[in-house]
Design a protein around this motif. Sequence first.
Motif, PDB file in Angstrom:
ATOM      1  N   LEU A  91      57.073  84.858 -74.458  1.00  0.00           N
ATOM      2  CA  LEU A  91      58.512  84.657 -74.291  1.00  0.00           C
ATOM      3  C   LEU A  91      59.335  85.527 -75.243  1.00  0.00           C
ATOM      4  CD1 LEU A  91      58.589  80.770 -73.895  1.00  0.00           C
ATOM      5  CD2 LEU A  91      58.759  82.494 -72.094  1.00  0.00           C
ATOM      6  N   GLY A  92      58.742  85.968 -76.341  1.00  0.00           N
ATOM      7  CA  GLY A  92      59.483  86.773 -77.308  1.00  0.00           C
ATOM      8  C   GLY A  92      59.342  88.268 -77.128  1.00  0.00           C
ATOM      9  N   LEU A  93      58.454  88.703 -76.223  1.00  0.00           N
ATOM     10  CA  LEU A  93      58.174  90.139 -76.121  1.00  0.00           C
ATOM     11  C   LEU A  93      59.365  90.925 -75.586  1.00  0.00           C
ATOM     12  CD1 LEU A  93      56.108  92.401 -76.455  1.00  0.00           C
ATOM     13  CD2 LEU A  93      55.382  91.987 -74.092  1.00  0.00           C
ATOM     14  N   TYR A  94      60.059  90.423 -74.575  1.00  0.00           N
ATOM     15  CA  TYR A  94      61.186  91.163 -74.011  1.00  0.00           C
ATOM     16  C   TYR A  94      62.255  91.453 -75.066  1.00  0.00           C
ATOM     17  CZ  TYR A  94      59.602  90.555 -69.160  1.00  0.00           C
ATOM     18  OH  TYR A  94      58.895  90.609 -67.979  1.00  0.00           O
ATOM     19  N   ASP A  95      62.581  90.441 -75.876  1.00  0.00           N
ATOM     20  CA  ASP A  95      63.604  90.641 -76.908  1.00  0.00           C
ATOM     21  C   ASP A  95      63.153  91.666 -77.946  1.00  0.00           C
ATOM     22  OD1 ASP A  95      65.388  88.871 -75.772  1.00  0.00           O
ATOM     23  OD2 ASP A  95      64.576  87.155 -76.847  1.00  0.00           O
ATOM     24  N   ARG A  96      61.869  91.614 -78.321  1.00  0.00           N
ATOM     25  CA  ARG A  96      61.376  92.568 -79.311  1.00  0.00           C
ATOM     26  C   ARG A  96      61.404  93.990 -78.767  1.00  0.00           C
ATOM     27  NH1 ARG A  96      55.286  93.375 -80.533  1.00  0.00           N
ATOM     28  NH2 ARG A  96      55.766  95.285 -79.419  1.00  0.00           N
ATOM     29  N   VAL A  97      61.020  94.159 -77.505  1.00  0.00           N
ATOM     30  CA  VAL A  97      61.030  95.490 -76.891  1.00  0.00           C
ATOM     31  C   VAL A  97      62.452  96.027 -76.833  1.00  0.00           C
ATOM     32  CG1 VAL A  97      60.641  96.733 -74.731  1.00  0.00           C
ATOM     33  CG2 VAL A  97      58.900  95.161 -75.585  1.00  0.00           C
ATOM     34  N   LYS A  98      63.399  95.190 -76.493  1.00  0.00           N
ATOM     35  CA  LYS A  98      64.792  95.631 -76.426  1.00  0.00           C
ATOM     36  C   LYS A  98      65.314  96.020 -77.806  1.00  0.00           C
ATOM     37  CE  LYS A  98      69.439  94.229 -74.994  1.00  0.00           C
ATOM     38  NZ  LYS A  98      69.709  95.525 -74.352  1.00  0.00           N
ATOM     39  N   ASP A  99      64.979  95.236 -78.817  1.00  0.00           N
ATOM     40  CA  ASP A  99      65.458  95.522 -80.170  1.00  0.00           C
ATOM     41  C   ASP A  99      64.879  96.824 -80.721  1.00  0.00           C
ATOM     42  OD1 ASP A  99      66.937  93.208 -80.105  1.00  0.00           O
ATOM     43  OD2 ASP A  99      65.411  91.996 -81.131  1.00  0.00           O
ATOM     44  N   GLU A 100      63.632  97.140 -80.352  1.00  0.00           N
ATOM     45  CA  GLU A 100      62.963  98.307 -80.907  1.00  0.00           C
ATOM     46  C   GLU A 100      63.123  99.558 -80.050  1.00  0.00           C
ATOM     47  OE1 GLU A 100      58.923  97.228 -81.485  1.00  0.00           O
ATOM     48  OE2 GLU A 100      59.346  95.795 -83.115  1.00  0.00           O
ATOM     49  N   ALA A 101      63.743  99.438 -78.871  1.00  0.00           N
ATOM     50  CA  ALA A 101      63.847 100.577 -77.953  1.00  0.00           C
ATOM     51  C   ALA A 101      64.816 101.620 -78.490  1.00  0.00           C
ATOM     52  CB  ALA A 101      64.296 100.104 -76.580  1.00  0.00           C
ATOM     53  N   TYR A 102      64.507 102.849 -78.200  1.00  0.00           N
ATOM     54  CA  TYR A 102      65.372 103.962 -78.584  1.00  0.00           C
ATOM     55  C   TYR A 102      66.113 104.443 -77.341  1.00  0.00           C
ATOM     56  CZ  TYR A 102      66.875 108.596 -80.122  1.00  0.00           C
ATOM     57  OH  TYR A 102      67.629 109.713 -80.431  1.00  0.00           O
ATOM     58  N   GLU A 103      67.444 104.354 -77.364  1.00  0.00           N
ATOM     59  CA  GLU A 103      68.301 104.758 -76.264  1.00  0.00           C
ATOM     60  C   GLU A 103      67.881 104.096 -74.951  1.00  0.00           C
ATOM     61  OE1 GLU A 103      68.436 108.990 -76.080  1.00  0.00           O
ATOM     62  OE2 GLU A 103      69.695 109.178 -77.875  1.00  0.00           O
ATOM     63  N   ASP A 104      67.614 102.805 -75.020  1.00  0.00           N
ATOM     64  CA  ASP A 104      67.275 101.986 -73.852  1.00  0.00           C
ATOM     65  C   ASP A 104      66.050 102.484 -73.102  1.00  0.00           C
ATOM     66  OD1 ASP A 104      69.413 100.349 -74.400  1.00  0.00           O
ATOM     67  OD2 ASP A 104      70.784 101.413 -73.048  1.00  0.00           O
ATOM     68  N   ASP A 105      65.172 103.166 -73.804  1.00  0.00           N
ATOM     69  CA  ASP A 105      63.898 103.575 -73.189  1.00  0.00           C
ATOM     70  C   ASP A 105      62.855 102.535 -73.569  1.00  0.00           C
ATOM     71  OD1 ASP A 105      61.853 104.867 -71.961  1.00  0.00           O
ATOM     72  OD2 ASP A 105      61.713 106.517 -73.393  1.00  0.00           O
ATOM     73  N   THR A 352      64.860 100.959 -62.187  1.00  0.00           N
ATOM     74  CA  THR A 352      65.731 101.795 -61.362  1.00  0.00           C
ATOM     75  C   THR A 352      66.238 103.026 -62.116  1.00  0.00           C
ATOM     76  OG1 THR A 352      67.733 100.581 -61.989  1.00  0.00           O
ATOM     77  CG2 THR A 352      66.469  99.737 -60.128  1.00  0.00           C
ATOM     78  N   LYS A 353      66.069 103.046 -63.436  1.00  0.00           N
ATOM     79  CA  LYS A 353      66.527 104.170 -64.252  1.00  0.00           C
ATOM     80  C   LYS A 353      65.373 104.965 -64.862  1.00  0.00           C
ATOM     81  CE  LYS A 353      70.296 101.120 -65.738  1.00  0.00           C
ATOM     82  NZ  LYS A 353      70.901 100.440 -66.910  1.00  0.00           N
ATOM     83  N   HIS A 354      64.178 104.412 -64.777  1.00  0.00           N
ATOM     84  CA  HIS A 354      63.044 104.991 -65.485  1.00  0.00           C
ATOM     85  C   HIS A 354      62.708 106.394 -64.986  1.00  0.00           C
ATOM     86  CE1 HIS A 354      58.678 104.313 -67.092  1.00  0.00           C
ATOM     87  NE2 HIS A 354      59.387 105.113 -67.847  1.00  0.00           N
ATOM     88  N   TYR A 355      62.739 106.588 -63.670  1.00  0.00           N
ATOM     89  CA  TYR A 355      62.409 107.890 -63.079  1.00  0.00           C
ATOM     90  C   TYR A 355      63.620 108.394 -62.297  1.00  0.00           C
ATOM     91  CZ  TYR A 355      57.615 106.466 -64.104  1.00  0.00           C
ATOM     92  OH  TYR A 355      56.460 106.059 -64.732  1.00  0.00           O
ATOM     93  N   PRO A 356      64.509 109.170 -62.939  1.00  0.00           N
ATOM     94  CA  PRO A 356      65.736 109.628 -62.280  1.00  0.00           C
ATOM     95  C   PRO A 356      65.499 110.864 -61.410  1.00  0.00           C
ATOM     96  CG  PRO A 356      65.727 110.377 -64.544  1.00  0.00           C
ATOM     97  CD  PRO A 356      64.472 109.575 -64.367  1.00  0.00           C
TER      98      PRO A 356
END
Length: 552
Positions: A91-105, A352-356
Amino acid sequence: MISQTLFRHPALSPRVRKVGSWIFAGVFVLALFLGGDQLRRSIGENTRHVRYQHDIVNAFYWGNETLKEARRLSPDEATANSWPGFFHGYLGLYDRVKDEAYEDDYGLDYPPLRLLSMAIWTKEVRDGFPLVDSEHPKLVNPLLKINLVCELVSAAAIFFLVRLCVRRSSRAHSSWPSRLSREQRASICGLAAASVAWLEPSMILDAHGWPQWDVWILPFYLFAALAALKNRWVWCGCLLATGAMLKGQLLFVAPFFLLWPLWQKRWAGALCMLAGFTATWAVIVSPWLLRTHVAWLAFAATVGVSLLLVLRYKLPHRGVWFAGIVGCAAFAIGAFTGGSFTWFEIGFLYGTKHYPYLFISSCYNLPSLLADAGWSLQDSLLSADLGSVHLQLTLQWALRLFYLGAVVLCARGAVQHLRARDPRVLIAIAAPWLLMFALLGQMHERYLVWGAVVSAVALGVTIRLSIIHFIISAASTAMIVHVMLIDKKLDATLRAIDVLEGVRPYASGLVLACIAVYFWHAIGVRIAALQRSVPKTATRPALSLEPEPEEA
């Protein structure tokens, strides 16, 4: 039909013929299952040298990240290794990934149920083999078994789907021998379609040679179609919502089932479908939405008040009203009490943004032809300024609107076919998957596998559409083979890679033509000049002004 021929001898009693037919059908189904299972084992063994390992490694990586998050959030190792600690990390993984992401990647693009499946698989592997490597050949076996179950359930769903539509139809296979009843014809068509789907080469290669997990959502879509045909719209919404939590691409074709009852002017059916969808999503993501005691108390109060209201006032579809209110309340309470929506941002929007790009790898579709002509995904087609608002229509959105319009017509065609008791309703059900791949940008080559499997329902309609199904199946298989060979680039396969790359534009045109034929039949348009003429009988009108013929 073969069993009917073998057991139609007049000396045999009807009971013996019926039992013999059932035994023959059972032996055939068992042989088909064992042959398909052995084929999958052979594909898995013989494609190991060209196996596309990236998706296996990616799944194992995010499963490990879930276990790391569990250890980070747990006070000790014992708690981290327990199931409560595991779910805490999940349950905590999504929040951690968002906090550590660089420029929403984010890197992670798994919806909640898919992430949960991969995390459980990784935990089981780590518990049994602490030092196992992600390249270990036995590592993926549990996931391959899930693939096998989903393939088997999908084939069974296609059998029931085709049998139901052919049995209801008044137009299917009128040239079949008269000794076969409609029930027997329906069962034979269903078994033929299920057999073709079970032995679908692109599905087998995708699920056991690649391997990927695309097949997981097929049972949910097919049983949702069955539920829609039986007017079980709540179950239809629940199945679509659950499948979308495994792979978000199901959301592209889900509007078909919302438009279906709307074209029938059954507003209650559309609301039932939305209520089932919303309630199912609310149940699955409630741990992220309701994160505080205040949120849970507000939710419990809403459930209690809603239950009293639906019991107090005798409304039609009380269960549907209750499910819809509770589902909407969960999302509203989550929005106002600090609930997390990172599961949606990462699991659905990020994809939807991963592969533009217009297409990924080797695709036989319209975007690939546009890319060859020099177009890109964000090219502007129209732009306008309305005061301070700048409006722009990009190629990406134009393709999306084009696709949505096609799905609207498919839903209308499905309704028309149902009214006419025409088996082409099966084509309308399969068409959204084919149109999704043909028209939308950012498609992977694997995404035609859904249309290749579902289009097997054509065996319950006409021979011509069945032939088109096999062409689509061959194209889907060729694209998957192409990408697997490119990933390894062995000397022995360089010639095959060049051939597959050279035929891509021509194959794209062929696939688009085949899908156009499916779409034409799905929307139910008929050209009078191309229809068979029906001979008119020389019958006299009920009221005639001609003189009566003389009696002999």
